[in-house]
Design an enzyme around this catalytic site. Structure first.
Site, PDB file in Angstrom:
ATOM      1  CD  GLU A   1      -2.840   1.045   2.439  1.00 57.66           C
ATOM      2  OE1 GLU A   1      -3.483  -0.020   2.513  1.00 57.66           O
ATOM      3  OE2 GLU A   1      -2.991   1.996   3.218  1.00 57.66           O
TER       4      GLU A   1
ATOM      5  CE  LYS B   1     -17.150  -2.760   6.145  1.00 56.05           C
ATOM      6  NZ  LYS B   1     -16.087  -1.801   6.545  1.00 56.05           N
TER       7      LYS B   1
HETATM    8  P1  FAD Z   1     -17.726   1.663   7.852  1.00 56.62           P
HETATM    9  O1  FAD Z   1     -17.759   0.232   7.479  1.00 56.62           O
HETATM   10  O2  FAD Z   1     -18.792   2.554   7.294  1.00 56.62           O
HETATM   11  O3  FAD Z   1     -17.761   1.764   9.446  1.00 56.62           O
HETATM   12  C1  FAD Z   1     -17.542   3.011  10.097  1.00 56.62           C
HETATM   13  C2  FAD Z   1     -18.151   2.972  11.504  1.00 56.62           C
HETATM   14  O4  FAD Z   1     -19.586   2.994  11.388  1.00 56.62           O
HETATM   15  C3  FAD Z   1     -17.810   1.693  12.267  1.00 56.62           C
HETATM   16  O5  FAD Z   1     -17.730   2.009  13.638  1.00 56.62           O
HETATM   17  C4  FAD Z   1     -19.014   0.805  12.011  1.00 56.62           C
HETATM   18  O6  FAD Z   1     -19.177  -0.126  13.067  1.00 56.62           O
HETATM   19  C5  FAD Z   1     -20.153   1.820  11.945  1.00 56.62           C
HETATM   20  N1  FAD Z   1     -21.216   1.436  10.999  1.00 56.62           N
HETATM   21  C6  FAD Z   1     -21.070   0.965   9.751  1.00 56.62           C
HETATM   22  N2  FAD Z   1     -22.271   0.765   9.159  1.00 56.62           N
HETATM   23  C7  FAD Z   1     -23.198   1.136  10.072  1.00 56.62           C
HETATM   24  C8  FAD Z   1     -24.615   1.208  10.061  1.00 56.62           C
HETATM   25  N3  FAD Z   1     -25.331   0.828   9.005  1.00 56.62           N
HETATM   26  N4  FAD Z   1     -25.245   1.679  11.164  1.00 56.62           N
HETATM   27  C9  FAD Z   1     -24.552   2.063  12.248  1.00 56.62           C
HETATM   28  N5  FAD Z   1     -23.192   2.027  12.329  1.00 56.62           N
HETATM   29  C10 FAD Z   1     -22.517   1.570  11.248  1.00 56.62           C
HETATM   30  N6  FAD Z   1      -9.233   6.139   5.381  1.00 56.62           N
HETATM   31  C11 FAD Z   1      -9.057   7.112   4.446  1.00 56.62           C
HETATM   32  O7  FAD Z   1      -9.489   8.261   4.661  1.00 56.62           O
HETATM   33  N7  FAD Z   1      -8.424   6.844   3.263  1.00 56.62           N
HETATM   34  C12 FAD Z   1      -7.941   5.614   2.961  1.00 56.62           C
HETATM   35  O8  FAD Z   1      -7.387   5.393   1.884  1.00 56.62           O
HETATM   36  C13 FAD Z   1      -8.097   4.574   3.935  1.00 56.62           C
HETATM   37  N8  FAD Z   1      -7.639   3.320   3.684  1.00 56.62           N
HETATM   38  C14 FAD Z   1      -7.864   2.316   4.610  1.00 56.62           C
HETATM   39  C15 FAD Z   1      -7.447   1.021   4.307  1.00 56.62           C
HETATM   40  C16 FAD Z   1      -7.666  -0.007   5.202  1.00 56.62           C
HETATM   41  C17 FAD Z   1      -7.216  -1.401   4.857  1.00 56.62           C
HETATM   42  C18 FAD Z   1      -8.314   0.253   6.448  1.00 56.62           C
HETATM   43  C19 FAD Z   1      -8.534  -0.843   7.440  1.00 56.62           C
HETATM   44  C20 FAD Z   1      -8.715   1.530   6.750  1.00 56.62           C
HETATM   45  C21 FAD Z   1      -8.510   2.589   5.834  1.00 56.62           C
HETATM   46  N9  FAD Z   1      -8.945   3.886   6.090  1.00 56.62           N
HETATM   47  C22 FAD Z   1      -8.757   4.885   5.151  1.00 56.62           C
HETATM   48  C23 FAD Z   1      -9.543   4.236   7.379  1.00 56.62           C
HETATM   49  C24 FAD Z   1     -11.069   4.065   7.369  1.00 56.62           C
HETATM   50  O9  FAD Z   1     -11.638   4.962   6.442  1.00 56.62           O
HETATM   51  C25 FAD Z   1     -11.544   4.369   8.780  1.00 56.62           C
HETATM   52  O10 FAD Z   1     -11.127   3.368   9.662  1.00 56.62           O
HETATM   53  C26 FAD Z   1     -13.031   4.625   8.933  1.00 56.62           C
HETATM   54  O11 FAD Z   1     -13.257   5.175  10.232  1.00 56.62           O
HETATM   55  C27 FAD Z   1     -13.887   3.386   8.820  1.00 56.62           C
HETATM   56  O12 FAD Z   1     -13.989   3.021   7.513  1.00 56.62           O
HETATM   57  P2  FAD Z   1     -14.915   1.777   7.079  1.00 56.62           P
HETATM   58  O13 FAD Z   1     -14.807   1.712   5.619  1.00 56.62           O
HETATM   59  O14 FAD Z   1     -14.601   0.586   7.875  1.00 56.62           O
HETATM   60  O15 FAD Z   1     -16.348   2.363   7.514  1.00 56.62           O
END
Ligand code: FAD
Length: 295
Positions: free
Chosen positions: A22, A173
Site C-alpha cells: 500500500e 459490506k
Molecule cells: P464503515 O464500514 O462505514 O464503518 C464506520 C463505523 O460505522 C464503524 O464504527 C461501524 O461499526 C459503523 N457502521 C457501519 N455501518 C453502520 C450502520 N449501518 N449503522 C450504524 N453504524 C454503522 N481512510 C481514508 O481516509 N483513506 C484511505 O485510503 C483509507 N484506507 C484504509 C485502508 C484499510 C485497509 C483500512 C482498514 C482503513 C482505511 N482507512 C482509510 C480508514 C477508514 O476509512 C476508517 O477506519 C473509517 O473510520 C472506517 O472506515 P470503514 O470503511 O470501515 O467504515
C-alpha cells in the site's frame, strides 16, 4: 497493463497467497520521487496487487486517480484505488468510479473514511452522499463492474459498540457486494484469528487479508496505534522499549517482530499479507526476504 484488469477477489478466491503493498499519494515532487522509486524497487517482487490510499476528506482525489492510472498504464502491477465517502456527493463518487474504470483501474477499496477532525471525532455525513462504507459498496456494485474490497478491524473498529456489531458491519459490506477485505494493521496474530472466527460466525465468507506495518520507530508507531484507538501489546512493547535510545536496534527488532507476525498469520491460514509501506520499500523488502516469499 492492457485488457481487462484482473479482479483481486478472483486472485484471492483462487487460493493462491496474495502479497500486496500500500502507498499513499505524496504531497510534493520530492515525495513523488520517493514513491516511484519504491514502486520500481518493489515491482520485481511481483506483488499480487498494490493499493493507493485516498487522503482524509477526499483531499487526494486527483492524485489517487493519477497514481493508480499511471501504475495501470506504465507498470506490470495491478493497482487498487481506495475511495472514501467523506466529503463527496453520490454524483461525484460516480464520476470518480467512471474515471477509474476509464483509466484501466479495475479494483477499488470502498471505505467510509475517517471524520475530517481525525479518528475518534464525530463523523459528519455529506448531504447528497452516502454515510457508510456498505452504502458505497452498494453504489459501486450498482454502477460499475469494479471489484470491491473493504476494510476490516482485527480488534474491532474504534467506534463499533461491540465486536459482534463490528463483524455485522463487515457482513453488511459483503452482502452489498464486497469481494474481499483488508485489515487495519495487525498487532497480534491472535487478534486477526479472532476476527476471522467472529466474521465466520457472522456469515462472512470473503477472504480477509491482514495488514502489516513493521515498527520502525517508537514515536511514529505509538501515534499510529493510538489513532486507531488501540494500545501496543505488552509483549511487543517489552521487546521495543528497552531499545528506545537506539533507533537502528528498534528498527531491526521491529522488522523481526513483523516477520514473526507474518509467519504466524500465514501459518494460521491468512490468505495473504498486505504491507503498509509508507512509500518506502526497504522494510518491506527486508521482511519479504526474511519470509522467503518469492515464488
Ligand atoms: P464503515 O464500514 O462505514 O464503518 C464506520 C463505523 O460505522 C464503524 O464504527 C461501524 O461499526 C459503523 N457502521 C457501519 N455501518 C453502520 C450502520 N449501518 N449503522 C450504524 N453504524 C454503522 N481512510 C481514508 O481516509 N483513506 C484511505 O485510503 C483509507 N484506507 C484504509 C485502508 C484499510 C485497509 C483500512 C482498514 C482503513 C482505511 N482507512 C482509510 C480508514 C477508514 O476509512 C476508517 O477506519 C473509517 O473510520 C472506517 O472506515 P470503514 O470503511 O470501515 O467504515
Amino acid at each position: 497493463m492492457s485488457g481487462t484488469p484482473a479482479r483481486i477477489g478472483d486472485l484471492l478466491g483462487s487460493g493462491q497467497r496474495s502479497f500486496s503493498f500500500e502507498f499513499f499519494p505524496p504531497k510534493d515532487e520530492a515525495g513523488e520521487d520517493v514513491l516511484w522509486r519504491s514502486i520500481s524497487e518493489l515491482e520485481p517482487l511481483q506483488p499480487s496487487f498494490v493499493s493507493v490510499t485516498y487522503g482524509a476528506g477526499g483531499t487526494t482525489r486527483d492524485r489517487t486517480l493519477a497514481i493508480t492510472a499511471r501504475i495501470a498504464q506504465e507498470t506490470s502491477l495491478l493497482p487498487m484505488a481506495h475511495l472514501t465517502c467523506v466529503g463527496h456527493t453520490t454524483a461525484e463518487l460516480l464520476d470518480i468510479l467512471a474515471a477509474l474504470r476509464g483509466s484501466g483501474v479495475g479494483n477499488v477499496l470502498a471505505l467510509r473514511g475517517d471524520p475530517p477532525g481525525g479518528p475518534g471525532t464525530p463523523f459528519e455525513p455529506t448531504p447528497g452522499g452516502v454515510d457508510y462504507a456498505s452504502e458505497l459498496v452498494g453504489l459501486v456494485r450498482r454502477s460499475s463492474d469494479l471489484c470491491i474490497g473493504v476494510a476490516a478491524f482485527p480488534e474491532g473498529h474504534r467506534d463499533a459498540a461491540t465486536l459482534d456489531d463490528d463483524v455485522a458491519v463487515l457482513r453488511a459490506k459483503q452482502d452489498a457486494g464486497a469481494e474481499f477485505a483488508v485489515t487495519e494493521m495487525v498487532l497480534r496474530a491472535s487478534d486477526y484469528l479472532g476476527l476471522v472466527e467472529r466474521a465466520g460466525a457472522a456469515g462472512v465468507t470473503i477472504p480477509i487479508v491482514p495488514g502489516i506495518m513493521p515498527i520502525l520507530g517508537v514515536t511514529s508507531m505509538t501515534k499510529m496505534v493510538e489513532l486507531s484507538g488501540r494500545d501496543i501489546p505488552a509483549e511487543v512493547r517489552s521487546r521495543i522499549e528497552p531499545l528506545a535510545e537506539d533507533p537502528a536496534a528498534v528498527r531491526a527488532e521491529g522488522i523481526a517482530i513483523a516477520t514473526e507476525l507474518c509467519d504466524d498469520l500465514l501459518a494460521g491460514g491468512a490468505p495473504g499479507l498486505h504491507f503498509y509501506t509508507l512509500n518506502r520499500s526497504k522494510a518491506t523488502r527486508e521482511i519479504w526476504s526474511a519470509l522467503s516469499l518469492s515464488a
